[in-house]
Design a protein around this motif. Sequence first.
Motif, PDB file in Angstrom:
ATOM      1  N   TYR A  37      29.238  35.799  58.023  1.00 50.63           N
ATOM      2  CA  TYR A  37      29.496  37.076  57.359  1.00 50.63           C
ATOM      3  C   TYR A  37      28.229  37.439  56.598  1.00 50.63           C
ATOM      4  O   TYR A  37      27.129  37.286  57.125  1.00 50.63           O
ATOM      5  N   LYS A  38      28.323  37.902  55.387  1.00 50.85           N
ATOM      6  CA  LYS A  38      27.173  38.200  54.532  1.00 50.85           C
ATOM      7  C   LYS A  38      27.503  37.719  53.123  1.00 50.85           C
ATOM      8  O   LYS A  38      28.674  37.628  52.744  1.00 50.85           O
ATOM      9  N   HIS A  40      28.442  37.873  49.534  1.00 55.08           N
ATOM     10  CA  HIS A  40      29.146  38.936  48.827  1.00 55.08           C
ATOM     11  C   HIS A  40      29.930  38.386  47.645  1.00 55.08           C
ATOM     12  O   HIS A  40      30.167  37.189  47.548  1.00 55.08           O
ATOM     13  N   ASN A  42      33.526  39.524  45.905  1.00 56.26           N
ATOM     14  CA  ASN A  42      34.681  40.405  45.995  1.00 56.26           C
ATOM     15  C   ASN A  42      34.958  41.053  44.642  1.00 56.26           C
ATOM     16  O   ASN A  42      34.665  40.483  43.600  1.00 56.26           O
ATOM     17  N   ASP A  43      35.563  42.237  44.683  1.00 52.82           N
ATOM     18  CA  ASP A  43      35.932  42.891  43.435  1.00 52.82           C
ATOM     19  C   ASP A  43      37.331  42.472  42.973  1.00 52.82           C
ATOM     20  O   ASP A  43      37.860  42.991  42.010  1.00 52.82           O
ATOM     21  N   SER A 102      38.594  45.429  49.720  1.00 53.22           N
ATOM     22  CA  SER A 102      37.579  44.486  49.256  1.00 53.22           C
ATOM     23  C   SER A 102      36.524  44.283  50.335  1.00 53.22           C
ATOM     24  O   SER A 102      36.781  44.505  51.518  1.00 53.22           O
ATOM     25  N   VAL A 103      35.348  43.842  49.931  1.00 48.59           N
ATOM     26  CA  VAL A 103      34.229  43.628  50.857  1.00 48.59           C
ATOM     27  C   VAL A 103      34.601  42.609  51.919  1.00 48.59           C
ATOM     28  O   VAL A 103      35.123  41.574  51.623  1.00 48.59           O
TER      29      VAL A 103
END
Length: 103
Positions: A37-38, A40, A42-43, A102-103
Amino acid sequence: MTFIKAKDFTADRAWGALDIANMNGVTTRLHWTDKPYKWHINDGEEVFVVLDGEVHMHYRVDGKEHIQLMTVGDIFYAAIGTEHVAHPISEARILVIEKEGSV
Protein backbone atom coordinates in the motif's frame (compact mmCIF):
# COMPACT_ATOMS: atom_id res chain seq x y z
CA MET A 1 -27.66 -12.40 4.60
CA THR A 2 -24.37 -12.85 2.75
CA PHE A 3 -21.67 -15.52 2.82
CA ILE A 4 -18.25 -14.68 1.38
CA LYS A 5 -15.38 -17.07 0.67
CA ALA A 6 -12.47 -14.70 1.21
CA LYS A 7 -10.02 -17.09 -0.43
CA ASP A 8 -11.95 -16.84 -3.72
CA PHE A 9 -11.99 -13.04 -3.84
CA THR A 10 -9.78 -11.23 -6.33
CA ALA A 11 -9.75 -7.69 -7.64
CA ASP A 12 -8.68 -6.08 -10.89
CA ARG A 13 -5.99 -4.05 -9.10
CA ALA A 14 -3.92 -4.13 -5.95
CA TRP A 15 -5.96 -3.12 -2.89
CA GLY A 16 -9.21 -3.54 -4.80
CA ALA A 17 -12.03 -4.10 -2.31
CA LEU A 18 -15.36 -5.73 -1.80
CA ASP A 19 -17.58 -3.60 0.43
CA ILE A 20 -19.15 -5.94 2.96
CA ALA A 21 -20.90 -3.59 5.37
CA ASN A 22 -21.24 0.00 6.51
CA MET A 23 -22.40 0.11 10.11
CA ASN A 24 -23.11 3.70 11.14
CA GLY A 25 -20.06 5.04 9.31
CA VAL A 26 -17.71 2.13 10.10
CA THR A 27 -16.89 0.10 7.01
CA THR A 28 -15.89 -3.53 6.68
CA ARG A 29 -14.07 -4.27 3.43
CA LEU A 30 -12.31 -7.30 2.00
CA HIS A 31 -9.17 -6.34 0.10
CA TRP A 32 -7.10 -8.35 -2.37
CA THR A 33 -3.55 -7.27 -3.10
CA ASP A 34 -0.19 -8.40 -4.36
CA LYS A 35 1.56 -5.05 -3.92
CA PRO A 36 2.39 -2.80 -0.95
CA TYR A 37 0.00 0.00 0.00
CA LYS A 38 1.47 3.41 0.93
CA TRP A 39 2.65 4.87 4.21
CA HIS A 40 -0.37 6.50 5.83
CA ILE A 41 -2.00 7.62 9.03
CA ASN A 42 -5.72 6.94 9.29
CA ASP A 43 -8.00 9.67 10.56
CA GLY A 44 -9.67 7.04 12.74
CA GLU A 45 -8.93 3.65 14.22
CA GLU A 46 -8.32 0.63 11.97
CA VAL A 47 -8.54 -3.12 12.46
CA PHE A 48 -6.56 -5.12 9.87
CA VAL A 49 -6.99 -8.91 9.70
CA VAL A 50 -5.03 -11.26 7.42
CA LEU A 51 -7.46 -13.82 6.02
CA ASP A 52 -5.20 -15.37 3.37
CA GLY A 53 -1.48 -15.03 2.65
CA GLU A 54 1.21 -13.25 4.63
CA VAL A 55 1.88 -9.57 5.15
CA HIS A 56 4.83 -7.61 6.52
CA MET A 57 3.26 -4.74 8.47
CA HIS A 58 5.63 -1.81 8.68
CA TYR A 59 4.86 0.78 11.35
CA ARG A 60 6.66 3.67 13.03
CA VAL A 61 6.98 4.37 16.72
CA ASP A 62 8.73 7.63 17.66
CA GLY A 63 10.04 7.85 14.09
CA LYS A 64 11.64 4.38 14.16
CA GLU A 65 10.40 1.80 11.67
CA HIS A 66 9.41 -1.68 12.85
CA ILE A 67 8.24 -4.70 10.85
CA GLN A 68 5.90 -7.46 12.03
CA LEU A 69 5.17 -10.58 9.98
CA MET A 70 1.44 -11.27 9.93
CA THR A 71 0.00 -14.64 8.91
CA VAL A 72 -3.55 -15.96 8.57
CA GLY A 73 -5.63 -14.99 11.58
CA ASP A 74 -3.29 -12.25 12.79
CA ILE A 75 -4.85 -8.89 13.68
CA PHE A 76 -3.26 -5.43 13.67
CA TYR A 77 -4.98 -2.57 15.50
CA ALA A 78 -3.91 0.91 14.45
CA ALA A 79 -4.90 3.62 16.89
CA ILE A 80 -5.42 7.15 15.60
CA GLY A 81 -2.02 8.50 14.58
CA THR A 82 -0.36 5.12 13.88
CA GLU A 83 1.79 5.48 10.76
CA HIS A 84 1.88 2.18 8.86
CA VAL A 85 2.04 0.39 5.52
CA ALA A 86 1.27 -3.22 4.58
CA HIS A 87 3.57 -5.20 2.29
CA PRO A 88 2.02 -8.50 1.17
CA ILE A 89 4.24 -11.46 0.44
CA SER A 90 2.74 -12.63 -2.87
CA GLU A 91 -1.10 -12.45 -2.83
CA ALA A 92 -3.03 -11.60 0.32
CA ARG A 93 -6.63 -11.12 1.34
CA ILE A 94 -7.22 -8.71 4.15
CA LEU A 95 -10.28 -7.65 6.12
CA VAL A 96 -10.17 -3.97 7.07
CA ILE A 97 -12.58 -2.32 9.48
CA GLU A 98 -12.31 1.46 9.68
CA LYS A 99 -14.13 4.77 9.57
CA GLU A 100 -15.87 5.39 6.25
CA GLY A 101 -13.71 7.36 3.83
CA SER A 102 -10.47 6.64 5.68
CA VAL A 103 -7.24 6.47 3.66
